[in-house]
Design a protein around this motif. Structure first.
Motif, PDB file in Angstrom:
ATOM      1  N   UNK A 199     -18.254 -28.048   5.363  1.00 48.68           N
ATOM      2  CA  UNK A 199     -19.125 -27.777   6.712  1.00 48.68           C
ATOM      3  C   UNK A 199     -20.368 -26.705   6.261  1.00 48.68           C
ATOM      4  N   UNK A 200     -20.505 -25.480   5.660  1.00 42.74           N
ATOM      5  CA  UNK A 200     -21.388 -24.851   5.249  1.00 42.74           C
ATOM      6  C   UNK A 200     -20.747 -23.712   5.643  1.00 42.74           C
ATOM      7  N   UNK A 201     -20.409 -23.208   6.570  1.00 44.36           N
ATOM      8  CA  UNK A 201     -20.353 -22.173   7.558  1.00 44.36           C
ATOM      9  C   UNK A 201     -19.171 -21.113   5.846  1.00 44.36           C
ATOM     10  N   UNK A 202     -19.835 -19.930   5.972  1.00 44.13           N
ATOM     11  CA  UNK A 202     -19.245 -19.169   4.587  1.00 44.13           C
ATOM     12  C   UNK A 202     -17.888 -17.933   5.958  1.00 44.13           C
ATOM     13  N   UNK A 203     -16.227 -18.116   5.032  1.00 43.22           N
ATOM     14  CA  UNK A 203     -15.531 -17.371   6.060  1.00 43.22           C
ATOM     15  C   UNK A 203     -14.926 -15.678   5.404  1.00 43.22           C
ATOM     16  N   UNK A 204     -15.074 -14.612   6.232  1.00 42.72           N
ATOM     17  CA  UNK A 204     -15.094 -13.842   5.369  1.00 42.72           C
ATOM     18  C   UNK A 204     -14.394 -12.918   6.470  1.00 42.72           C
ATOM     19  N   UNK A 205     -13.168 -12.927   5.852  1.00 36.69           N
ATOM     20  CA  UNK A 205     -12.256 -12.022   6.008  1.00 36.69           C
ATOM     21  C   UNK A 205     -11.943 -10.571   4.688  1.00 36.69           C
ATOM     22  N   UNK A 206     -10.774 -10.356   4.812  1.00 34.59           N
ATOM     23  CA  UNK A 206      -9.558 -10.261   5.867  1.00 34.59           C
ATOM     24  C   UNK A 206      -9.125  -8.615   6.544  1.00 34.59           C
ATOM     25  N   UNK A 207      -9.278  -8.781   7.548  1.00 32.60           N
ATOM     26  CA  UNK A 207      -8.008  -7.829   8.043  1.00 32.60           C
ATOM     27  C   UNK A 207      -6.676  -7.744   8.462  1.00 32.60           C
ATOM     28  N   UNK A 208      -5.847  -6.453   8.169  1.00 33.95           N
ATOM     29  CA  UNK A 208      -4.919  -6.433   8.953  1.00 33.95           C
ATOM     30  C   UNK A 208      -4.628  -5.224   9.934  1.00 33.95           C
ATOM     31  N   UNK A 209      -3.675  -5.852  10.523  1.00 37.20           N
ATOM     32  CA  UNK A 209      -2.888  -4.526  11.524  1.00 37.20           C
ATOM     33  C   UNK A 209      -2.369  -4.698  12.340  1.00 37.20           C
TER      34      UNK A 209
END
Length: 387
Positions: A272-282
């Motif tokens: 769809x176009x957006x970029x997904x940015x991760x990742x965190x864990x806690x």
């Protein structure tokens, strides 16, 4: 084999309408069973709706979870032919990169072990990285390309799996399960909900991060804990990021049991176009408070990998909770402590990828078929001694 009609009496009740519950319902229906899916919220309203849709083998070391992931990889390909294109299935592959030669050595060792288990991985020297990802930062030592990695749009995948079950699957939303109904000898006979009772000889706990809470309703212990994660979503872009790209330390973070905050760069383009940015864990319970520290870390790590993202707007962020079990393996199958109770939860951040194989194992347990892999490592019986 069981059979039944769609009414307040079903062959199977699935508690949870996320992608794991949807897969359990789909494969049970395909096995000829009638299924009632119950959720106190909406379809994909929990962990599934906050997921990136990753279908990964690249982050898993040889062992039971990788075997489950490889089975799911095959099943997702089959489902992609069956489900509509709106689920956005993309067999685009993943790219794991290292910043120095020590990191490349670790990736080589990891890939060599995976190769023996059936994972395909190609070493990419530094000078070839731009062929795969033209916008990657220069100066990286190299990486490994995993062509079996893929992605779906998780909420739509869950919804269409439920729909694909046809008339054998009935979904009841906004209906919280408040108790398990049992016979005098302790066997399951259904559930009690805020809207009444639903009868079935089998109940599947696919309640995600609330899987431990539901297990307690049944009088058993299952140590599922929520592990919080944030995702940044950018404005729609041309295909700046072609694959799922992550730094080598992401694999270590996935395997860690630490409750402390961990962040590692994971950047993924979408159809769809957006970029997904991760990742965190806690592990902070179900605290949904937005953490500016986490968001700053994620943005900095993403732009370090893809400098072109530095001038891109982040339109929103969302938080989700991964259903964590201490040994990093999901609980899949019958619970020996309560006849008729099965579990399908505890997948942590891999639930979307592992959903089809989980659903198939549950359906085979219900119908008495032999599973296509060794299922004992996922048995809920391993937690019985903790009661």
């Amino acid at each position: 084999m069981l059979s039944g009609r769609i009414s307040d009496v079903s062959d199977v009740i699935v508690v949870g309408a996320g992608v794991v519950g949807a897969a359990c319902a789909y494969y049970a229906a395909r096995a000829g069973l009638s299924v009632t899916v119950l959720d106190r919220g909406s379809v994909a309203g929990g962990t599934t709706g906050a997921g990136e849709g990753n279908l990964l083998v690249s982050d898993k070391e040889p062992g039971p979870e990788l075997a489950l992931a490889l089975l799911s990889t095959r099943l997702w390909r089959e489902l992609a032919e069956l489900l509509p294109p709106q689920i956005e299935y993309e067999a685009k592959g993943g790219l794991v990169v290292a910043s120095d030669e020590a990191g490349m050595g670790a990736l080589r060792d990891f890939a060599a072990g995976q190769d023996k288990a059936g994972v395909r991985a190609e070493e990419i020297p530094a000078d070839r990285l731009p062929e795969l990802e033209p916008h990657l930062t220069p100066g990286l030592a190299g990486g490994f390309h995993y062509p079996q990695d893929a992605q779906v749009m998780p909420a739509l995948a869950a919804a269409h799996l439920l729909r694909a079950g046809g008339d054998r699957v009935r979904v009841r939303l906004g209906e919280e399960v408040t108790g398990l109904l049992t016979t005098p000898d302790g066997a399951v006979r259904g559930v009690r909900t805020t809207a009444g009772e639903v009868s079935a000889p089998y109940v599947v706990n696919a309640a995600g991060t609330w899987g431990g809470v539901f297990a307690r309703l049944a009088g058993v212990g299952l140590p599922v804990l929520p592990r919080r994660g944030f995702v940044l979503v950018t404005e729609p872009l041309p295909r700046v990021v072609r694959r799922k790209v992550y730094a080598a330390d992401y694999v270590a973070d996935v395997a860690s049991g630490s409750a402390a905050l961990q962040t590692s760069a994971v950047v993924e383009g979408t159809a769809a176009g957006p970029v997904l940015i991760g990742a965190s864990r806690e592990r902070v319970g179900f605290d949904r408070t937005v953490s500016t520290e986490v968001l700053h870390r994620l943005a900095a790590q993403a732009t370090a990998l893809f400098p072109a993202l530095a001038g891109v707007r982040a339109l929103r962020t969302y938080v989700g909770f991964r259903p964590y079990l201490p040994d990093h393996l999901p609980a899949i199958g019958p619970d020996p402590r309560v006849p008729g109770l099965l579990h399908a939860c505890g997948h942590e951040g891999a639930g979307i990828g592992l959903a089809p194989a989980t659903g198939l194992l549950i359906a085979q347990a219900l119908s008495g078929e032999q599973p296509p892999l060794e299922a004992s490592p996922f048995s809920p019986a391993r937690f019985a001694s903790a009661d």
